[in-house]
Design a protein around this motif. Sequence first.
Motif, PDB file in Angstrom:
ATOM      1  N   GLN A   1     -17.053  -5.370  12.455  1.00 51.49           N
ATOM      2  CA  GLN A   1     -15.667  -5.125  12.073  1.00 51.49           C
ATOM      3  C   GLN A   1     -15.114  -3.972  12.892  1.00 51.49           C
ATOM      4  OE1 GLN A   1     -15.110  -3.513   8.158  1.00 51.49           O
ATOM      5  NE2 GLN A   1     -13.041  -4.328   8.017  1.00 51.49           N
ATOM      6  N   GLU A   2     -13.947  -4.200  13.491  1.00 52.34           N
ATOM      7  CA  GLU A   2     -13.230  -3.128  14.168  1.00 52.34           C
ATOM      8  C   GLU A   2     -11.906  -2.951  13.447  1.00 52.34           C
ATOM      9  OE1 GLU A   2     -12.296  -1.237  18.433  1.00 52.34           O
ATOM     10  OE2 GLU A   2     -12.869  -3.333  18.384  1.00 52.34           O
ATOM     11  N   MET A   3     -11.523  -1.696  13.236  1.00 57.25           N
ATOM     12  CA  MET A   3     -10.338  -1.423  12.456  1.00 57.25           C
ATOM     13  C   MET A   3      -9.602  -0.227  13.052  1.00 57.25           C
ATOM     14  SD  MET A   3     -10.277  -0.842   8.348  1.00 57.25           S
ATOM     15  CE  MET A   3     -10.809   0.831   8.228  1.00 57.25           C
ATOM     16  N   LYS A   4      -8.298  -0.300  12.998  1.00 57.98           N
ATOM     17  CA  LYS A   4      -7.440   0.823  13.381  1.00 57.98           C
ATOM     18  C   LYS A   4      -6.586   1.137  12.172  1.00 57.98           C
ATOM     19  CE  LYS A   4      -3.421   1.125  16.061  1.00 57.98           C
ATOM     20  NZ  LYS A   4      -2.667   0.805  17.254  1.00 57.98           N
ATOM     21  N   MET A   5      -6.550   2.418  11.808  1.00 58.89           N
ATOM     22  CA  MET A   5      -5.811   2.813  10.615  1.00 58.89           C
ATOM     23  C   MET A   5      -4.912   3.993  10.971  1.00 58.89           C
ATOM     24  SD  MET A   5      -7.343   3.877   6.887  1.00 58.89           S
ATOM     25  CE  MET A   5      -8.665   4.771   7.640  1.00 58.89           C
ATOM     26  N   ALA A   6      -3.637   3.891  10.615  1.00 59.70           N
ATOM     27  CA  ALA A   6      -2.684   4.977  10.846  1.00 59.70           C
ATOM     28  C   ALA A   6      -2.242   5.524   9.500  1.00 59.70           C
ATOM     29  CB  ALA A   6      -1.482   4.481  11.634  1.00 59.70           C
ATOM     30  N   GLU A   7      -2.201   6.844   9.400  1.00 60.46           N
ATOM     31  CA  GLU A   7      -1.804   7.509   8.167  1.00 60.46           C
ATOM     32  C   GLU A   7      -0.705   8.507   8.475  1.00 60.46           C
ATOM     33  OE1 GLU A   7      -5.280   9.599   7.002  1.00 60.46           O
ATOM     34  OE2 GLU A   7      -6.506   7.802   6.888  1.00 60.46           O
ATOM     35  N   CYS A   8       0.306   8.533   7.646  1.00 57.29           N
ATOM     36  CA  CYS A   8       1.362   9.544   7.733  1.00 57.29           C
ATOM     37  C   CYS A   8       1.195  10.494   6.557  1.00 57.29           C
ATOM     38  CB  CYS A   8       2.746   8.900   7.681  1.00 57.29           C
ATOM     39  SG  CYS A   8       3.116   7.851   9.085  1.00 57.29           S
ATOM     40  N   HIS A   9       1.105  11.767   6.851  1.00 58.64           N
ATOM     41  CA  HIS A   9       0.983  12.797   5.819  1.00 58.64           C
ATOM     42  C   HIS A   9       2.282  13.584   5.789  1.00 58.64           C
ATOM     43  CE1 HIS A   9      -3.414  12.240   5.398  1.00 58.64           C
ATOM     44  NE2 HIS A   9      -3.316  11.872   6.659  1.00 58.64           N
ATOM     45  N   PHE A  10       2.947  13.577   4.629  1.00 53.74           N
ATOM     46  CA  PHE A  10       4.222  14.273   4.473  1.00 53.74           C
ATOM     47  C   PHE A  10       4.009  15.527   3.625  1.00 53.74           C
ATOM     48  CE2 PHE A  10       5.176   9.749   4.838  1.00 53.74           C
ATOM     49  CZ  PHE A  10       6.076   9.757   5.894  1.00 53.74           C
ATOM     50  N   ILE A  11       4.460  16.659   4.130  1.00 58.46           N
ATOM     51  CA  ILE A  11       4.382  17.914   3.398  1.00 58.46           C
ATOM     52  C   ILE A  11       5.799  18.437   3.235  1.00 58.46           C
ATOM     53  CG2 ILE A  11       3.454  20.266   3.409  1.00 58.46           C
ATOM     54  CD1 ILE A  11       1.224  19.021   5.295  1.00 58.46           C
ATOM     55  N   ASN A  12       6.215  18.594   1.982  1.00 64.88           N
ATOM     56  CA  ASN A  12       7.562  19.066   1.674  1.00 64.88           C
ATOM     57  C   ASN A  12       8.615  18.124   2.266  1.00 64.88           C
ATOM     58  OD1 ASN A  12       9.442  20.680   0.489  1.00 64.88           O
ATOM     59  ND2 ASN A  12       9.397  22.250   2.071  1.00 64.88           N
ATOM     60  N   GLY A  13       8.537  16.870   1.862  1.00 66.65           N
ATOM     61  CA  GLY A  13       9.474  15.863   2.402  1.00 66.65           C
ATOM     62  C   GLY A  13       9.146  15.578   3.851  1.00 66.65           C
ATOM     63  N   THR A  14      10.143  15.646   4.691  1.00 66.41           N
ATOM     64  CA  THR A  14       9.913  15.409   6.122  1.00 66.41           C
ATOM     65  C   THR A  14       9.901  16.712   6.911  1.00 66.41           C
ATOM     66  OG1 THR A  14      12.274  15.070   6.484  1.00 66.41           O
ATOM     67  CG2 THR A  14      10.937  13.108   6.078  1.00 66.41           C
ATOM     68  N   GLU A  15       9.765  17.840   6.209  1.00 65.61           N
ATOM     69  CA  GLU A  15       9.739  19.125   6.902  1.00 65.61           C
ATOM     70  C   GLU A  15       8.509  19.244   7.805  1.00 65.61           C
ATOM     71  OE1 GLU A  15       9.279  23.725   5.590  1.00 65.61           O
ATOM     72  OE2 GLU A  15      10.737  22.516   4.487  1.00 65.61           O
ATOM     73  N   LYS A  16       7.344  18.855   7.291  1.00 62.35           N
ATOM     74  CA  LYS A  16       6.116  18.853   8.089  1.00 62.35           C
ATOM     75  C   LYS A  16       5.490  17.481   7.949  1.00 62.35           C
ATOM     76  CE  LYS A  16       2.047  21.197   9.415  1.00 62.35           C
ATOM     77  NZ  LYS A  16       1.847  20.452  10.608  1.00 62.35           N
ATOM     78  N   VAL A  17       5.354  16.787   9.057  1.00 62.20           N
ATOM     79  CA  VAL A  17       4.804  15.434   9.060  1.00 62.20           C
ATOM     80  C   VAL A  17       3.637  15.398  10.042  1.00 62.20           C
ATOM     81  CG1 VAL A  17       5.270  12.996   9.450  1.00 62.20           C
ATOM     82  CG2 VAL A  17       7.056  14.458   8.535  1.00 62.20           C
ATOM     83  N   ARG A  18       2.575  14.740   9.616  1.00 61.58           N
ATOM     84  CA  ARG A  18       1.375  14.630  10.446  1.00 61.58           C
ATOM     85  C   ARG A  18       0.984  13.159  10.540  1.00 61.58           C
ATOM     86  NH1 ARG A  18      -4.456  16.538   8.439  1.00 61.58           N
ATOM     87  NH2 ARG A  18      -5.629  16.111  10.336  1.00 61.58           N
ATOM     88  N   LEU A  19       0.703  12.694  11.746  1.00 60.63           N
ATOM     89  CA  LEU A  19       0.231  11.331  11.979  1.00 60.63           C
ATOM     90  C   LEU A  19      -1.232  11.389  12.384  1.00 60.63           C
ATOM     91  CD1 LEU A  19       0.645   8.254  12.471  1.00 60.63           C
ATOM     92  CD2 LEU A  19       1.285   8.859  14.806  1.00 60.63           C
ATOM     93  N   VAL A  20      -2.060  10.607  11.703  1.00 57.71           N
ATOM     94  CA  VAL A  20      -3.478  10.498  12.037  1.00 57.71           C
ATOM     95  C   VAL A  20      -3.769   9.024  12.271  1.00 57.71           C
ATOM     96  CG1 VAL A  20      -5.842  10.870  11.261  1.00 57.71           C
ATOM     97  CG2 VAL A  20      -4.055  12.505  10.634  1.00 57.71           C
ATOM     98  N   GLU A  21      -4.296   8.710  13.432  1.00 56.34           N
ATOM     99  CA  GLU A  21      -4.667   7.328  13.757  1.00 56.34           C
ATOM    100  C   GLU A  21      -6.163   7.292  14.019  1.00 56.34           C
ATOM    101  OE1 GLU A  21      -2.238   4.254  16.157  1.00 56.34           O
ATOM    102  OE2 GLU A  21      -3.574   5.219  17.584  1.00 56.34           O
ATOM    103  N   ARG A  22      -6.866   6.457  13.265  1.00 57.98           N
ATOM    104  CA  ARG A  22      -8.328   6.392  13.349  1.00 57.98           C
ATOM    105  C   ARG A  22      -8.757   5.025  13.891  1.00 57.98           C
ATOM    106  NH1 ARG A  22      -9.901  10.510   9.804  1.00 57.98           N
ATOM    107  NH2 ARG A  22      -8.259  11.085   8.342  1.00 57.98           N
ATOM    108  N   TYR A  23      -9.769   5.033  14.732  1.00 59.03           N
ATOM    109  CA  TYR A  23     -10.380   3.814  15.246  1.00 59.03           C
ATOM    110  C   TYR A  23     -11.808   3.771  14.709  1.00 59.03           C
ATOM    111  CZ  TYR A  23      -6.448   3.536  18.445  1.00 59.03           C
ATOM    112  OH  TYR A  23      -5.190   3.441  18.969  1.00 59.03           O
ATOM    113  N   ILE A  24     -12.145   2.664  14.037  1.00 53.42           N
ATOM    114  CA  ILE A  24     -13.415   2.555  13.325  1.00 53.42           C
ATOM    115  C   ILE A  24     -14.110   1.269  13.758  1.00 53.42           C
ATOM    116  CG2 ILE A  24     -14.447   2.330  11.020  1.00 53.42           C
ATOM    117  CD1 ILE A  24     -11.784   3.768  10.050  1.00 53.42           C
TER     118      ILE A  24
END
Length: 96
Positions: A10-33
């Motif tokens: 199995q190969e998987m790609k997963m993208a996560e958006c982390h929102f801190i205080n609305g859209t004031e601080k946004v973090r994107l994490v993309e993982r390949y598994i």
Amino acid sequence: LCAALTGVFQEMKMAECHFINGTEKVRLVERYIYNRQQYVMFDSDVGHYVGFTPFGEKQARHWNSSPARLKYMRAAVDTLCRYNYEVFRPFTVERR
């Protein structure tokens, strides 16, 4: 086929958006598994790909050598996460 070739991979790609205080601080994490092992990851706070296995390190070097790919991924914080915040908000912020 021999027994060694009949496994399920199995190969998987997963993208996560982390929102801190609305859209004031946004973090994107993309993982390949691959087979439940993360081999490479992009973190928008870091700004480049990081490899976790020998293959992942090779992929990270290759992807980090492409300014266009890095520019695209850094911009994805706005084009993917912030753009879709109103879609995510009912499931993340307004849960009771």
